[in-house]
Design a protein around this motif. Sequence first.
Motif, short mmCIF file in Angstrom:
data_model
loop_
_atom_site.label_atom_id
_atom_site.label_comp_id
_atom_site.label_asym_id
_atom_site.label_seq_id
_atom_site.Cartn_x
_atom_site.Cartn_y
_atom_site.Cartn_z
N LEU A 1 46.02 41.46 45.43
CA LEU A 1 47.13 42.07 46.15
C LEU A 1 46.65 42.91 47.34
CD1 LEU A 1 50.20 42.67 46.27
CD2 LEU A 1 49.77 44.62 44.72
N VAL A 2 45.46 43.48 47.23
CA VAL A 2 44.91 44.31 48.30
C VAL A 2 44.85 43.53 49.61
CG1 VAL A 2 42.84 45.54 49.08
CG2 VAL A 2 43.60 45.77 46.72
N GLY A 3 44.64 42.23 49.52
CA GLY A 3 44.54 41.41 50.72
C GLY A 3 45.86 40.97 51.30
N ARG A 4 46.98 41.39 50.69
CA ARG A 4 48.29 40.90 51.13
C ARG A 4 49.23 42.00 51.61
NH1 ARG A 4 49.05 35.41 51.62
NH2 ARG A 4 51.22 35.66 50.94
N VAL A 5 48.80 43.26 51.53
CA VAL A 5 49.69 44.37 51.86
C VAL A 5 49.06 45.25 52.92
CG1 VAL A 5 50.80 44.35 49.60
CG2 VAL A 5 48.76 45.75 49.96
N GLY A 6 49.84 46.24 53.40
CA GLY A 6 49.36 47.16 54.42
C GLY A 6 48.33 48.13 53.90
N THR A 7 47.87 48.99 54.79
CA THR A 7 46.74 49.86 54.47
C THR A 7 47.01 50.79 53.29
OG1 THR A 7 46.08 49.83 56.79
CG2 THR A 7 45.15 51.56 55.41
N VAL A 8 48.13 51.50 53.31
CA VAL A 8 48.42 52.46 52.26
C VAL A 8 48.60 51.77 50.91
CG1 VAL A 8 50.04 54.22 51.44
CG2 VAL A 8 49.44 54.10 53.87
N ALA A 9 49.42 50.72 50.89
CA ALA A 9 49.63 49.98 49.65
C ALA A 9 48.33 49.34 49.17
CB ALA A 9 50.70 48.92 49.85
N ALA A 10 47.51 48.86 50.09
CA ALA A 10 46.23 48.26 49.72
C ALA A 10 45.31 49.28 49.07
CB ALA A 10 45.57 47.66 50.95
N LEU A 11 45.31 50.49 49.62
CA LEU A 11 44.46 51.54 49.04
C LEU A 11 44.90 51.89 47.63
CD1 LEU A 11 42.17 53.56 49.36
CD2 LEU A 11 43.80 55.15 50.42
N LEU A 12 46.20 52.02 47.43
CA LEU A 12 46.72 52.34 46.09
C LEU A 12 46.41 51.21 45.11
CD1 LEU A 12 50.18 53.89 47.04
CD2 LEU A 12 48.11 55.09 46.29
N ALA A 13 46.58 49.98 45.56
CA ALA A 13 46.29 48.83 44.69
C ALA A 13 44.80 48.77 44.35
CB ALA A 13 46.73 47.54 45.37
N ALA A 14 43.96 49.06 45.34
CA ALA A 14 42.51 49.04 45.11
C ALA A 14 42.10 50.11 44.11
CB ALA A 14 41.76 49.22 46.42
N LEU A 15 42.69 51.29 44.22
CA LEU A 15 42.36 52.37 43.28
C LEU A 15 42.80 52.01 41.87
CD1 LEU A 15 43.35 55.49 45.43
CD2 LEU A 15 41.04 54.72 44.82
N ALA A 16 44.00 51.45 41.74
CA ALA A 16 44.47 51.03 40.41
C ALA A 16 43.58 49.92 39.85
CB ALA A 16 45.92 50.57 40.50
N ALA A 17 43.18 49.01 40.73
CA ALA A 17 42.33 47.90 40.29
C ALA A 17 40.98 48.39 39.79
CB ALA A 17 42.13 46.91 41.45
N ILE A 18 40.38 49.34 40.49
CA ILE A 18 39.05 49.79 40.08
C ILE A 18 39.12 50.59 38.79
CG2 ILE A 18 38.84 52.03 41.23
CD1 ILE A 18 36.23 49.21 41.24
N VAL A 19 40.23 51.30 38.56
CA VAL A 19 40.38 52.02 37.29
C VAL A 19 40.47 51.03 36.14
CG1 VAL A 19 41.92 53.49 35.94
CG2 VAL A 19 41.42 54.07 38.32
N LEU A 20 41.31 50.01 36.27
CA LEU A 20 41.44 49.00 35.22
C LEU A 20 40.13 48.23 35.04
CD1 LEU A 20 45.01 47.57 35.94
CD2 LEU A 20 44.31 49.01 34.01
N PHE A 21 39.50 47.90 36.15
CA PHE A 21 38.24 47.16 36.08
C PHE A 21 37.19 47.97 35.33
CE2 PHE A 21 34.19 45.53 37.51
CZ PHE A 21 34.40 44.17 37.64
N THR A 22 37.12 49.27 35.60
CA THR A 22 36.13 50.12 34.92
C THR A 22 36.41 50.21 33.43
OG1 THR A 22 35.90 51.42 36.95
CG2 THR A 22 35.06 52.40 34.92
N LEU A 23 37.68 50.33 33.05
CA LEU A 23 38.02 50.33 31.63
C LEU A 23 37.61 49.01 30.98
CD1 LEU A 23 41.54 52.03 31.70
CD2 LEU A 23 39.42 52.98 30.77
N GLY A 24 37.87 47.90 31.67
CA GLY A 24 37.44 46.61 31.14
C GLY A 24 35.93 46.53 30.98
N GLU A 25 35.22 47.05 31.97
CA GLU A 25 33.76 47.08 31.91
C GLU A 25 33.27 47.89 30.71
OE1 GLU A 25 30.20 49.35 34.36
OE2 GLU A 25 32.02 48.74 35.43
#
Length: 409
Positions: A301-325
């Motif tokens: 999703l980060v690659g499909r939205v504007g800067t602010v939404a992309a940043l929020l999506a990236a932060l949420a993604a890295i939190v979930l990714f870290t939990l999965g890790e």
Amino acid sequence: MISKLLRVVRLGLPEDEIFRRLAAATLLSSFGQGLFLACSAIFYVRIVGLTAAEVGAGLAAGTLFGMLGSIPIARLSDRRDPRSIILALALGESVLLVSLLAVRSMVGFAAVVCMLLLATRSNSAVRNALIARAVAPERRVHLKAYQRVVYNVSFSAGTAVAAIPLALGTRPAFAAALLGSGVAAASAGVVTRKLPGAQLCGPPVERGQSAIRNFQYLRVAILCGLLSARMSILTVAVPLWVTGHTALAPWTASALIFLNTILAIALQVPASRGADDVPGSRRMVRLGAVVMLPACLLFALVGRVGTVAALLAALAAIVLFTLGEIWTSAGAWGLSFGLADPSAPGDYQAVFALGVGVGAVVGPVLATKVAVDMGILGWGLVGLFFVVAGVWAHRAVPSVRVPEVSTAP
């Protein structure tokens, strides 16, 4: 710096001599690894004079040699005191690190790197075997979680110090880095050798089935190893995706990896609770794998939205990714110990590490050819890959369980 890190480790560990010494050994070895790995590629190319292709070929050969050669060495720890084997491997690693200064050709480089990676991979397998023999089953994942935190902190410190030889760019500066890495490796071996516990050098016990012939255990090891391909997603796919396919600034990729490290340090120990036995470990592997799917979809999703939404999506993604890790790591540790034959921890830990090697091969392909090149569809496929591997590992566990036997006093 080492003394300050040691004080931090001592403040965070329980009053247990085995935990403290193993954590201290991890701190020393990981600092040396961070120092060495951060500047090794530049050393090989600029100082030794190798091409990038020669470096890649030598490292690939060394990785394969280390993976296969570690099995017989780890098996030796099932019949001998693992502390002495770790010390010998650490001293050998120290000598080999310094001997890189004498390398002048591709042949010499390949020879030294093959032996170096044999020593490091064997050392890792024997350390895990030592944990299996010295620590009660219900405390092993807890210790591994502490070690992962210590590793992340100390490895980061080592990479920071590596900035000095990288900035200077001279042969003496790189020589000092290699010498420092060698001293750290040898010191870790000495600390481990002083570990208390008469049970570590008891008489040999009757061996069961060889791990490499236990195909069900091998299947679980490979599936858990495939989940470790997540590291290539983090370190390869995320930077390439953020810098080339999103509206985010390039430095955001580094910030996301830094956030992943901070979250892992803060959450690894508490989030690993529940993986102290086989049933809990299999559930945690599945949970961590399932969480990877929404993380990957958010990265897409980060690659499909504007800067602010992309940043929020990236932060949420890295939190979930870290939990999965965190969860897949803890679950894999629990399964590697809980499903192993208690009479042959070295053999089984070395074979389980083969799965990580498979993940290291698959990971770059997933990161580049699937996630980055295929875009949104690719990120979805990567998420499904993790889900399938985790669910399959979860389903494979009941038929391979071996009763856990405590070897700790």
